[in-house]
Design a protein around this motif. Structure first.
Motif, PDB file in Angstrom:
ATOM      1  N   ASP A  68       0.831  -1.209   0.000  1.00 21.81           N
ATOM      2  CA  ASP A  68       0.000   0.000   0.000  1.00 21.81           C
ATOM      3  C   ASP A  68       0.863   1.256   0.000  1.00 21.81           C
ATOM      4  OD1 ASP A  68      -2.237  -1.575   0.026  1.00 21.81           O
ATOM      5  OD2 ASP A  68      -2.490  -1.510   2.207  1.00 21.81           O
ATOM      6  N   GLU A  69       1.939   1.259   0.799  1.00 22.86           N
ATOM      7  CA  GLU A  69       2.838   2.415   0.828  1.00 22.86           C
ATOM      8  C   GLU A  69       3.484   2.631  -0.542  1.00 22.86           C
ATOM      9  OE1 GLU A  69       2.496   0.250   3.107  1.00 22.86           O
ATOM     10  OE2 GLU A  69       2.547   1.156   5.098  1.00 22.86           O
ATOM     11  N   ALA A  70       3.854   1.523  -1.189  1.00 23.53           N
ATOM     12  CA  ALA A  70       4.453   1.628  -2.525  1.00 23.53           C
ATOM     13  C   ALA A  70       3.454   2.236  -3.509  1.00 23.53           C
ATOM     14  CB  ALA A  70       4.904   0.258  -3.004  1.00 23.53           C
ATOM     15  N   LEU A 111      -4.093 -16.499  15.825  1.00 24.54           N
ATOM     16  CA  LEU A 111      -5.033 -15.574  15.180  1.00 24.54           C
ATOM     17  C   LEU A 111      -4.713 -14.128  15.539  1.00 24.54           C
ATOM     18  CD1 LEU A 111      -8.321 -17.622  15.632  1.00 24.54           C
ATOM     19  CD2 LEU A 111      -7.229 -17.044  13.457  1.00 24.54           C
ATOM     20  N   LYS A 112      -4.339 -13.885  16.803  1.00 27.37           N
ATOM     21  CA  LYS A 112      -3.978 -12.526  17.227  1.00 27.37           C
ATOM     22  C   LYS A 112      -2.757 -12.029  16.448  1.00 27.37           C
ATOM     23  CE  LYS A 112      -5.659 -12.888  22.011  1.00 27.37           C
ATOM     24  NZ  LYS A 112      -5.219 -12.977  23.439  1.00 27.37           N
ATOM     25  N   LEU A 113      -1.755 -12.903  16.312  1.00 30.17           N
ATOM     26  CA  LEU A 113      -0.549 -12.506  15.575  1.00 30.17           C
ATOM     27  C   LEU A 113      -0.843 -12.238  14.107  1.00 30.17           C
ATOM     28  CD1 LEU A 113       2.199 -14.851  17.072  1.00 30.17           C
ATOM     29  CD2 LEU A 113       2.129 -12.366  17.218  1.00 30.17           C
ATOM     30  N   MET A 114      -1.721 -13.039  13.510  1.00 32.37           N
ATOM     31  CA  MET A 114      -2.070 -12.821  12.108  1.00 32.37           C
ATOM     32  C   MET A 114      -2.796 -11.497  11.929  1.00 32.37           C
ATOM     33  SD  MET A 114      -3.085 -16.676  10.824  1.00 32.37           S
ATOM     34  CE  MET A 114      -3.379 -16.186   9.123  1.00 32.37           C
ATOM     35  N   ASN A 115      -3.652 -11.153  12.861  1.00 23.41           N
ATOM     36  CA  ASN A 115      -4.328  -9.846  12.799  1.00 23.41           C
ATOM     37  C   ASN A 115      -3.321  -8.712  12.952  1.00 23.41           C
ATOM     38  OD1 ASN A 115      -6.917 -10.916  12.459  1.00 23.41           O
ATOM     39  ND2 ASN A 115      -7.250 -11.120  14.659  1.00 23.41           N
ATOM     40  N   GLU A 116      -2.347  -8.911  13.824  1.00 19.36           N
ATOM     41  CA  GLU A 116      -1.295  -7.902  14.013  1.00 19.36           C
ATOM     42  C   GLU A 116      -0.476  -7.725  12.740  1.00 19.36           C
ATOM     43  OE1 GLU A 116       2.782  -7.645  16.573  1.00 19.36           O
ATOM     44  OE2 GLU A 116       0.992  -8.235  17.695  1.00 19.36           O
ATOM     45  N   MET A 117      -0.198  -8.826  12.065  1.00 21.02           N
ATOM     46  CA  MET A 117       0.531  -8.746  10.804  1.00 21.02           C
ATOM     47  C   MET A 117      -0.208  -7.872   9.806  1.00 21.02           C
ATOM     48  SD  MET A 117       1.726 -12.727  10.248  1.00 21.02           S
ATOM     49  CE  MET A 117       2.599 -12.439   8.698  1.00 21.02           C
ATOM     50  N   LYS A 118      -1.511  -8.117   9.683  1.00 14.19           N
ATOM     51  CA  LYS A 118      -2.308  -7.353   8.712  1.00 14.19           C
ATOM     52  C   LYS A 118      -2.347  -5.878   9.078  1.00 14.19           C
ATOM     53  CE  LYS A 118      -5.025 -11.478   7.774  1.00 14.19           C
ATOM     54  NZ  LYS A 118      -6.287 -12.208   8.067  1.00 14.19           N
ATOM     55  N   GLU A 119      -2.456  -5.590  10.391  1.00 18.94           N
ATOM     56  CA  GLU A 119      -2.481  -4.189  10.830  1.00 18.94           C
ATOM     57  C   GLU A 119      -1.172  -3.483  10.518  1.00 18.94           C
ATOM     58  OE1 GLU A 119      -3.363  -4.398  14.951  1.00 18.94           O
ATOM     59  OE2 GLU A 119      -5.442  -5.085  14.660  1.00 18.94           O
ATOM     60  N   ASN A 120      -0.064  -4.222  10.584  1.00 18.27           N
ATOM     61  CA  ASN A 120       1.260  -3.637  10.327  1.00 18.27           C
ATOM     62  C   ASN A 120       1.673  -3.712   8.865  1.00 18.27           C
ATOM     63  OD1 ASN A 120       1.544  -3.060  13.048  1.00 18.27           O
ATOM     64  ND2 ASN A 120       2.610  -4.970  13.505  1.00 18.27           N
ATOM     65  N   GLY A 121       0.753  -4.155   8.005  1.00 17.75           N
ATOM     66  CA  GLY A 121       1.059  -4.230   6.577  1.00 17.75           C
ATOM     67  C   GLY A 121       1.991  -5.358   6.202  1.00 17.75           C
TER      68      GLY A 121
END
Length: 866
Positions: free
Chosen positions: A224-226, A604-614
């Motif tokens: 997204d940043e790119a 699941l928490k870590l996967m959500n964190e991954m998505k939040e951090n791009g």
């Protein structure tokens, strides 16, 4: 005669002999002396003449000695140094030090320092750059923008970004190159957000710097940043060009996001009327490499067809990418076919092309293929170089065949092909990794005889070998010693090491780097010695070597392996504080740790964190969650993850389906397992491993007819059945009174030309014997005896097959070899009857026994034992 006339005549003589630098030097030495020194431009001319001919570099010391004999050699030494960077760096430093040692000589001007700094940078001598820069400041010379840019580039290349930023901020004047160097340095260490800050500080946006930052974002998964930066470029009237898109595609492919890269590639092909650049040769080549690296060979094959039609498969470089992809994915035979196609299409293979084939044959995994590689080299189609021989040497060393490796070394010497440091390091790593310390020391002695010294890569190999052989204390001791002694620190391992470290000028190059520390910390974490590992991390930071995500991942993996999962989470949080962005692998390691402890909620928490951090999850991320659900009996929660993967453009792999198929079979939901199997064939292709998996699972749960159907399909596809439980299936069919199906399966195997374990005949023969089917028994018995008389290592149409597999040894008719049945009481009666029938020529087939005895005397055992 005037000085100018003398200079003119001297230059004329030198030019006349320019084709022979040795003759020109002799003239120069003969016609000039301390009493009649030449003009500096004559010195400059002869030094450039020698510098431009590498074969004449050995003459440079005599020129330097002659110049130092002049009353005032400073101007001549400066003229000599004007030949940089074509002069060897070691000689240039000697000339520079001689100049600085002259008591009355003025300090060298800034351009001389710049040339030396550039040469040091090109040779990756970062330590030398720092000392030269300090000497420049002490001499009173004024560094210019170019000087500071060189220092900045060296600091960035060494990963010393904090110091690089300080130098950048202190620069009184900057140009576009200054901004570009710092931005590229940040992207190189995974800090593209900081690189964007550098771009923002530029007086005006620069296309090259923008492309660098776009590629950095893509490499880090910040798609997204790119995209936002590309849109910002458009808004400011800076049109993204094909290089911008190629950078995005290349970075996405390297980050494993091949489908994202393909979407951009597809837009370039189909939406060019919207102003997007059309794909060029680089675009196609990068996309092809991306598919090959990701193992997406079918997709790569389609792309190659498009390239053929569009005229993009006419360069040897493109063919080499496709060849390399085929070889890396185990398709050496197809790669050899492609080599023949190149000749047909008029594309001349180069040395790299042939080396790809040689390397592929060497890595096939069998000694036979290494011999095939050597035969290919000797066939005359190629002229072997040091890369070719390195592949052969590595293959033989990894298989422990030191005799063949020494033969290759001798052949290299005979053909005048000198080993380079990389070749020696490959050999050293092969031997050291295998624990063959004595042979490694012999190799080191040979290196010494040939004039090779150890470099940092060599030291890292030895340190890694010590760590692998549980000699951690010694490894850490050597790392400590390298800071003061360079490679001399290895001398404590023995005289063979000491002889390689006698040149003090090369010792300073053997300084520990990030790989050195990573190796030691990995070994410490593996042993659970986390306090010692932390000390090494602090030492590394103190030496201005910034840790990257690989270092932090080492700690995370170590903590997870030792069950200290929450300490691993703490490392993840520390990464954020230190400005080191976690990668997908970082999260995958943590998720693996939680999966080992069946903590699916935490995953699941870590996967959500991954998505939040791009940070995008990959197939390994999802497989860990699938495995966690399946191991907890929650297969219905695992199944929807396949759809989620596809929605996120992540292609499930064989492991994904393997986990789910096994889980559904365990719950006896075989219809769901069958649907997943069908989906796996559509997604992953008609892979042997999938058929073997489904067949094994069905037979494990006694679903003999379904397993038989899968096996028959695999046989029709001509795949190897080496890993299939075909003997168990045949035995199972006979047990449930489906002997006709078992009989037909045997016939199919024989018709298709498969070589298989003769013991597979026995259940069918026993069952047919109970039914009184004498003619069928006769035919099968004859086939069994015929097959038993063959060599054990026959090959099936789809590849080599080894009938001695012990995979299904627990079944009645499944032992490692058919002759083991001779020792089983329950089969003795049947075997005796078969022997007698075959011996008497049953069914008008002739005396098969007598014929077979001539081919294989082992059959004689059968009669005696019976």
């Amino acid at each position: 005669m005037s000085t100018s006339l003398t200079t003119t005549h001297l230059l004329a003589l030198l030019r006349r002999n320019a084709a022979s630098p040795a003759v020109a030097l002799r003239l120069f030495l003969h016609l000039t002396s301390a009493s009649a020194p030449p003009a500096p431009r004559s010195t400059s001319f002869v030094s450039r003449l020698l510098a431009d001919h590498p074969s004449s570099h050995a003459l440079l010391p005599s020129l330097l000695r002659h110049l130092l004999s002049f009353p005032d050699p400073s101007l001549h030494l400066l003229a000599l140094l004007s030949s940089l960077p074509r002069l060897p760096l070691v000689f240039s430093l000697s000339a520079f030090r001689s100049l600085r040692a002259l008591p009355s000589a003025p300090p060298p001007p800034t351009p001389v320092y710049n040339r030396l700094l550039l040469a040091a940078l090109q040779n990756s001598r970062f330590d030398l750059i720092e000392s030269l820069y300090k000497d420049l400041l002490l001499s009173g010379a004024t560094p210019d923008v170019f000087t500071r840019n060189l220092l900045l580039q060296a600091l960035c290349a060494a990963g010393r970004m904090e110091l690089a930023r300080m130098v950048f901020d202190a620069m009184p004047a900057k140009n576009e190159f200054s901004f570009g160097i710092l931005a590229r340095g940040y992207c190189h260490v995974g800090r593209s957000t900081d690189a964007l800050g550098v771009l923002d500080a530029m007086p005006r946006m620069n296309l090259v710097v923008c492309n660098t930052v776009v590629a950095g974002f893509c490499r880090e998964g910040l798609v997204d940043e790119a995209q936002r930066l590309v849109e910002r470029m458009r808004d400011q009237g800076l049109a993204p060009n094909v290089v911008t898109f190629n950078s995005r595609i290349s970075a996405l492919c390297k980050a494993g996001r091949v489908l994202d890269a393909y979407r951009i590639f597809n837009d370039m092909q189909e939406n060019w009327e919207r102003g997007l650049p059309r794909p060029d040769q680089v675009t196609f080549d990068v996309m092809l490499s991306g598919f090959c690296d990701a193992g997406m060979v079918d997709e790569a094959r389609v792309l190659v067809d498009i390239m053929r039609c569009g005229g993009f498969l006419r360069q040897v470089e493109s063919y080499n990418r496709w060849l390399s992809g085929l070889v890396r994915n185990g398709m050496v035979g197809e790669a050899q076919e492609l080599l023949r196609e190149m000749s047909h299409e008029g594309v001349q293979p180069n040395r790299y092309t042939y080396n790809i084939i040689v390397d592929g044959l060497c890595k096939e995994g069998k000694a036979f293929d290494v011999r095939k590689a050597e035969d290919f080299v000797k066939s005359g189609v190629m002229t072997p170089d040091v890369v070719t021989y390195t592949s052969l040497l590595h293959a033989y060393c990894s298989k422990g065949n030191t005799t063949a490796a020494n033969r290759i070394l001798d052949e290299m010497s005979r053909k005048g092909c000198a080993l380079n440091s990389f070749t020696y390091n490959v050999l050293l790593q092969s031997l050291w990794k295998a624990g063959r310390i004595t042979e490694a020391e012999q190799l080191l002695e040979r290196m010494s005889e040939k004039g090779h010294s150890l470099d940092t890569a060599s030291c890292n190999i030895i340190i890694d070998g010590l760590c692998r052989n549980n000699k951690l204390d010694m490894a850490m001791d050597i790392v400590d010693g390298m800071w003061n002694e360079g490679s001399l620190a290895l001398g404590r391992l023995g005289n063979s090491f000491l002889t390689l470290t006698s040149d003090s000028s090369s010792n300073k190059r053997c300084l520990p780097d990030r790989i050195t520390y990573s190796t030691v910390m990995r070994a410490l974490c593996k042993e659970g010695m986390f306090d010692e590992a932390k000390k090494k991390l602090l030492e590394m930071i103190g030496k201005d070597i910034s840790p990257d995500s690989v270092i932090y991942n080492t700690f995370i993996h170590g903590y997870c392996t030792h069950g200290k999962i929450y300490m691993a989470v703490k490392v993840l949080r520390d990464m954020d504080k230190k400005g080191c962005k976690p990668s997908t692998r970082t999260y995958n390691l943590l998720i693996w740790g939680f999966q080992q402890r069946h903590k699916s909620d935490e995953i699941l928490k870590l996967m959500n964190e991954m998505k939040e951090n791009g940070i995008c999850p990959n197939v390994m991320t999802y497989n860990s969650l699938i495995k966690s659900f399946c191991e907890q009996g929650m297969v219905n929660k695992a199944l929807p993850l396949l759809d989620e993967m596809l929605q996120n453009e992540i292609v499930p792999n064989v492991t994904s389906f393997d986990l789910l198929i096994k889980a559904f079979c365990k719950t006896t939901d075989f219809s769901a397992a069958q649907r997943l199997f069908d989906a796996s064939l559509s997604t992953c292709g008609q892979k042997e491993v999938l058929y073997s998996l489904m067949c094994t699972q069905l037979s494990t749960y006694g679903r003999w007819m379904e397993a038989k159907n899968i096996l028959e399909t695999a046989i029709e596809l001509r795949v190897s059945i080496q890993r299939f439980p075909y003997k168990r299936i045949i035995d199972g069919l006979c047990k449930v009174d489906e002997v006709d199906h078992a009989h037909r399966l045997l016939k199919l195997l024989m018709v298709k030309g498969y070589s298989f374990d003769p013991v597979a005949f026995m259940p069918v023969i026993d069952a047919l014997s109970e039914r009184g089917k004498k003619q069928d028994i006769d035919m099968l018995s004859e086939k069994m005896m015929e097959m038993a008389g063959r060599d054990d290592d026959l090959a099936a149409p789809s590849g080599e097959f080894k009938p001695r597999s012990q995979e299904h040894g627990q079944d009645k008719y499944v032992e490692g070899h058919w002759r083991a049945l001779l020792h089983r009481d329950d089969s003795a009666h049947t075997i005796l009857k078969i022997t007698k029938r075959v011996k008497t020529g049953w069914g008008q087939r002739g005396n098969v026994y007598t014929h077979k005895q001539q081919q294989n005397d082992d059959i004689y055992i059968l009669e005696n034992t019976g």
